[in-house]
Motif scaffolding. Structure first.
Motif, mmCIF file in Angstrom:
data_model
loop_
_atom_site.group_PDB
_atom_site.id
_atom_site.type_symbol
_atom_site.label_atom_id
_atom_site.label_comp_id
_atom_site.label_asym_id
_atom_site.label_seq_id
_atom_site.Cartn_x
_atom_site.Cartn_y
_atom_site.Cartn_z
ATOM 1 N N ASN A 1 0.406 -1.057 0.067
ATOM 2 C CA ASN A 1 -0.001 -0.132 0.360
ATOM 3 C C ASN A 1 0.855 1.970 -0.201
ATOM 4 O O ASN A 1 0.316 2.740 0.226
ATOM 5 N N LYS A 2 2.615 1.195 -0.298
ATOM 6 C CA LYS A 2 3.272 2.185 -0.497
ATOM 7 C C LYS A 2 3.295 2.387 -1.795
ATOM 8 O O LYS A 2 4.821 3.821 -1.708
ATOM 9 N N TYR A 3 3.363 1.317 -2.454
ATOM 10 C CA TYR A 3 3.450 1.885 -3.730
ATOM 11 C C TYR A 3 2.678 2.932 -5.162
ATOM 12 O O TYR A 3 1.390 3.390 -4.594
ATOM 13 N N LEU B 1 4.080 10.834 2.178
ATOM 14 C CA LEU B 1 2.886 10.229 1.207
ATOM 15 C C LEU B 1 2.476 9.602 2.168
ATOM 16 O O LEU B 1 3.664 8.221 2.206
ATOM 17 N N PHE B 2 1.213 8.712 2.712
ATOM 18 C CA PHE B 2 0.893 7.700 3.612
ATOM 19 C C PHE B 2 0.739 6.447 2.120
ATOM 20 O O PHE B 2 -0.529 7.133 1.657
ATOM 21 N N GLY B 3 0.979 5.652 3.162
ATOM 22 C CA GLY B 3 -0.412 4.555 2.598
ATOM 23 C C GLY B 3 -1.696 3.703 3.791
ATOM 24 O O GLY B 3 -2.551 5.310 4.211
ATOM 25 N N LYS B 4 -1.513 2.611 3.864
ATOM 26 C CA LYS B 4 -2.539 2.078 5.002
ATOM 27 C C LYS B 4 -1.989 2.840 6.617
ATOM 28 O O LYS B 4 -2.786 2.491 7.507
ATOM 29 N N GLU C 1 -6.763 6.736 -0.944
ATOM 30 C CA GLU C 1 -7.840 5.679 -0.098
ATOM 31 C C GLU C 1 -8.144 4.666 -2.307
ATOM 32 O O GLU C 1 -8.321 6.005 -3.630
ATOM 33 N N VAL C 2 -8.433 4.123 -2.083
ATOM 34 C CA VAL C 2 -8.777 3.346 -3.396
ATOM 35 C C VAL C 2 -10.501 2.189 -2.936
ATOM 36 O O VAL C 2 -9.569 1.634 -2.529
ATOM 37 N N ASP C 3 -11.142 2.947 -3.580
ATOM 38 C CA ASP C 3 -12.194 1.670 -3.262
ATOM 39 C C ASP C 3 -12.307 1.184 -1.883
ATOM 40 O O ASP C 3 -12.955 0.786 -1.135
ATOM 41 N N GLY C 4 -12.470 2.986 -1.045
ATOM 42 C CA GLY C 4 -12.110 2.722 0.177
ATOM 43 C C GLY C 4 -11.576 2.031 1.357
ATOM 44 O O GLY C 4 -11.523 2.413 2.645
ATOM 45 N N GLU C 5 -9.910 1.946 0.608
ATOM 46 C CA GLU C 5 -9.094 1.326 1.188
ATOM 47 C C GLU C 5 -7.731 2.630 1.093
ATOM 48 O O GLU C 5 -7.351 2.562 0.057
ATOM 49 N N PRO C 6 -7.113 2.321 2.241
ATOM 50 C CA PRO C 6 -5.854 3.801 2.042
ATOM 51 C C PRO C 6 -4.649 3.215 1.263
ATOM 52 O O PRO C 6 -4.979 1.773 1.538
ATOM 53 N N THR C 7 -4.634 3.997 0.233
ATOM 54 C CA THR C 7 -3.015 3.442 -0.614
ATOM 55 C C THR C 7 -3.200 4.663 -1.373
ATOM 56 O O THR C 7 -3.310 5.612 -1.100
ATOM 57 N N GLY D 1 -4.346 6.789 -4.385
ATOM 58 C CA GLY D 1 -5.333 7.523 -4.509
ATOM 59 C C GLY D 1 -4.937 8.938 -4.299
ATOM 60 O O GLY D 1 -5.996 9.538 -4.570
ATOM 61 N N ILE D 2 -3.219 9.238 -4.277
ATOM 62 C CA ILE D 2 -2.712 10.083 -4.186
ATOM 63 C C ILE D 2 -2.485 10.669 -5.517
ATOM 64 O O ILE D 2 -1.367 9.962 -6.839
ATOM 65 N N ASP D 3 -3.291 11.838 -6.047
ATOM 66 C CA ASP D 3 -2.106 12.155 -7.594
ATOM 67 C C ASP D 3 -1.238 13.497 -7.182
ATOM 68 O O ASP D 3 -0.903 13.593 -6.500
ATOM 69 N N THR D 4 -0.773 13.759 -8.788
ATOM 70 C CA THR D 4 0.417 14.229 -8.997
ATOM 71 C C THR D 4 -0.023 15.776 -8.261
ATOM 72 O O THR D 4 1.556 16.333 -7.607
ATOM 73 N N ARG D 5 -1.077 15.980 -8.907
ATOM 74 C CA ARG D 5 -1.137 17.563 -8.709
ATOM 75 C C ARG D 5 -1.242 17.693 -6.897
ATOM 76 O O ARG D 5 -0.940 18.667 -6.768
ATOM 77 N N SER D 6 -1.677 16.565 -6.523
ATOM 78 C CA SER D 6 -1.762 16.580 -4.711
ATOM 79 C C SER D 6 -0.879 16.957 -3.972
ATOM 80 O O SER D 6 -0.184 18.189 -3.351
ATOM 81 N N VAL D 7 0.601 16.416 -4.679
ATOM 82 C CA VAL D 7 1.562 16.091 -4.182
ATOM 83 C C VAL D 7 2.602 17.477 -4.724
ATOM 84 O O VAL D 7 2.753 18.530 -3.370
ATOM 85 N N MET D 8 2.417 18.389 -5.997
ATOM 86 C CA MET D 8 2.965 19.148 -6.235
ATOM 87 C C MET D 8 2.363 20.826 -5.144
ATOM 88 O O MET D 8 2.617 21.860 -5.488
ATOM 89 N N ALA D 9 0.769 20.092 -4.835
ATOM 90 C CA ALA D 9 0.271 21.618 -4.482
ATOM 91 C C ALA D 9 1.105 21.301 -2.975
ATOM 92 O O ALA D 9 1.125 22.465 -2.125
ATOM 93 N N ALA D 10 1.384 20.169 -2.152
ATOM 94 C CA ALA D 10 1.780 20.222 -1.136
ATOM 95 C C ALA D 10 3.062 20.730 -1.001
ATOM 96 O O ALA D 10 3.692 21.173 0.172
ATOM 97 N N TRP D 11 4.227 20.181 -1.961
ATOM 98 C CA TRP D 11 5.377 20.467 -2.206
ATOM 99 C C TRP D 11 5.105 22.524 -1.902
ATOM 100 O O TRP D 11 6.092 22.881 -1.297
ATOM 101 N N SER D 12 4.356 23.018 -2.740
ATOM 102 C CA SER D 12 4.346 24.688 -3.137
ATOM 103 C C SER D 12 3.758 25.454 -1.471
ATOM 104 O O SER D 12 3.620 25.728 -1.068
ATOM 105 N N ARG D 13 2.540 23.922 -0.680
ATOM 106 C CA ARG D 13 2.885 25.161 0.653
ATOM 107 C C ARG D 13 3.906 24.554 1.730
ATOM 108 O O ARG D 13 3.822 25.388 3.152
ATOM 109 N N LEU D 14 4.976 24.097 1.960
ATOM 110 C CA LEU D 14 5.656 23.476 2.473
ATOM 111 C C LEU D 14 6.658 24.593 2.804
ATOM 112 O O LEU D 14 7.314 25.299 1.801
ATOM 113 N N GLU D 15 7.321 24.778 4.087
ATOM 114 C CA GLU D 15 8.018 25.951 4.278
ATOM 115 C C GLU D 15 9.353 25.763 4.719
ATOM 116 O O GLU D 15 9.906 24.711 5.607
ATOM 117 N N LEU D 16 9.649 25.234 3.410
ATOM 118 C CA LEU D 16 11.519 24.943 3.508
ATOM 119 C C LEU D 16 12.586 25.765 4.013
ATOM 120 O O LEU D 16 12.155 26.373 4.818
#
Length: 360
Positions: free
Chosen positions: A208-210, A299-302, A324-330, A333-348
């Motif tokens: 679930n961390k793939y 990025l978190f999985g299960k 999540e995919v089909d109600g299961e944490p994985t 279920g995280i898309d690239t846009r979410s990762v990019m947005a999170a990085w842009s918010r990060l206080e480096l």
């Protein structure tokens, strides 16, 4: 003859790399309570180089495995001899199973001298470091000596904590120079984990961390665009080197460095201490980054973020993502846009790290 008494507290934890980083929350409280170094019984090749020399840590008694039969395991027999020589004293048993209990029994450590984590259930929404902090304040039933009545536990900051020694920084500086990275700001990326590197297809449902390499490649290209002056360093252990090579070929960007074959733990800690930020899966390096105050997107999985969210005493920014995919944490279920947005918010670390604009 009765075994001699040892006032130094003893903590038993045979865990993965990240588990041992989290344990520093317990070690620091015990050190404050007793005013003495905390000795550690552990297993695995990562624990000793991680913990030795850290604040509040005394002797580290390490074995290769706690599960191999005792008479076939010289490491277990050596630890038993060391514990017998050390003496009987207050002990905190921090494993979720009893595989290491026979070692303590052979060493003559009676149950009344132990605090067992299994006897003290996790509280609702309790973080792992909070659990260790609470457990460290529970005493064995046997009479103890050496505990300080005036211990100021409020002065022990919550979370995990790691210190990087001057010698580690000097060694890292030489290593960076050998790779032509000495004068460059750094962004670190950890894409692998122990599940990813197990034999078999990476896409197995149990992993679930793939997160697909195609998504990592897209995010790396984003990082390259946002931070043109930074070197991007791919982390990992030796087996992850080939996985990183595949990613580097797919991303096809300049200034990308694969260090997975050359990161002993002391160097990894110094590198995390030096970097402006980390992008990672839920992993041991994520907890180590928190311990040295490195900002990160994780990025978190299960795994439950409420329990295992990276939490360090320095309070560095952590942007956490879960899908999540089909109600299961994985992670799928995280898309690239979410990762990019999170990085842009990060206080480096460092204002220069913000050069290049933000992702909208």
């Amino acid at each position: 003859m009765s075994p001699r008494y040892c006032e130094r507290p003893l903590a038993v934890r045979c865990g993965a790399f990240g588990d041992m980083v989290l344990l520093t929350a317990l070690i620091r409280v015990l050190h404050a309570e007793f005013g003495l170094p905390v000795d550690i019984v552990t297993s695995g090749p990562w624990s000793e180089p991680l913990l030795r020399g850290q604040p509040g840590v005394g002797e580290v008694f390490s074995m290769r495995s706690r599960k191999t039969h005792y008479w076939l395991n010289p490491g277990q027999r050596r630890v038993v001899r060391q514990l017998r020589a050390r003496g009987l004293g207050p002990t905190w048993f921090c494993d979720g199973d009893d595989a290491a209990r026979p070692i303590l029994e052979r060493a003559g450590i009676a149950r009344e001298y132990m605090v067992d984590v299994k006897d003290h259930r996790l509280l609702p929404d309790e973080h792992a470091t909070q659990q260790w902090r609470r457990l460290a304040q529970i005493m064995p039933s046997a009479p103890l000596s050496g505990r300080r009545a005036d211990a100021d536990l409020d002065a022990v900051a919550p979370g995990c904590h790691l210190e990087v020694a001057h010698g580690q920084r000097v060694e890292l500086a030489a290593w960076l120079k050998s790779r032509d990275l000495a004068d460059q700001p750094l962004i670190l990326v950890q894409i692998g984990n122990k599940r990813t590197m197990r034999r078999g297809p990476r896409r197995l449902a149990v992993n679930n961390k793939y997160w697909p390499l195609e998504r990592w490649a897209e995010v790396l290209r984003f990082l390259r665009e946002q931070h043109p002056r930074h070197a991007i360093v791919l982390l990992g252990t030796g087996p992850e080197f080939q996985l990183n090579r595949e990613l580097a070929s797919l991303a096809n960007i300049h200034g990308l460095h694969n260090a997975a074959d050359d990161l002993p733990i002391p160097r990894l800690l110094a590198l995390l201490d030096r970097a402006d930020g980390l992008l990672t899966v839920d992993s041991g390096p994520a907890h180590a980054a928190a311990g040295v105050g490195c900002p990160q997107v994780v990025l978190f999985g299960k795994a439950l973020p409420s329990l295992y969210r990276p939490w360090g005493t320095a309070g560095a920014d952590v942007q956490l993502l879960r899908g999540e995919v089909d109600g299961e944490p994985t992670m799928l279920g995280i898309d690239t846009r979410s990762v990019m947005a999170a990085w842009s918010r990060l206080e480096l670390r460092g204002a220069a790290s913000r050069a290049g604009g933000a992702f909208g």
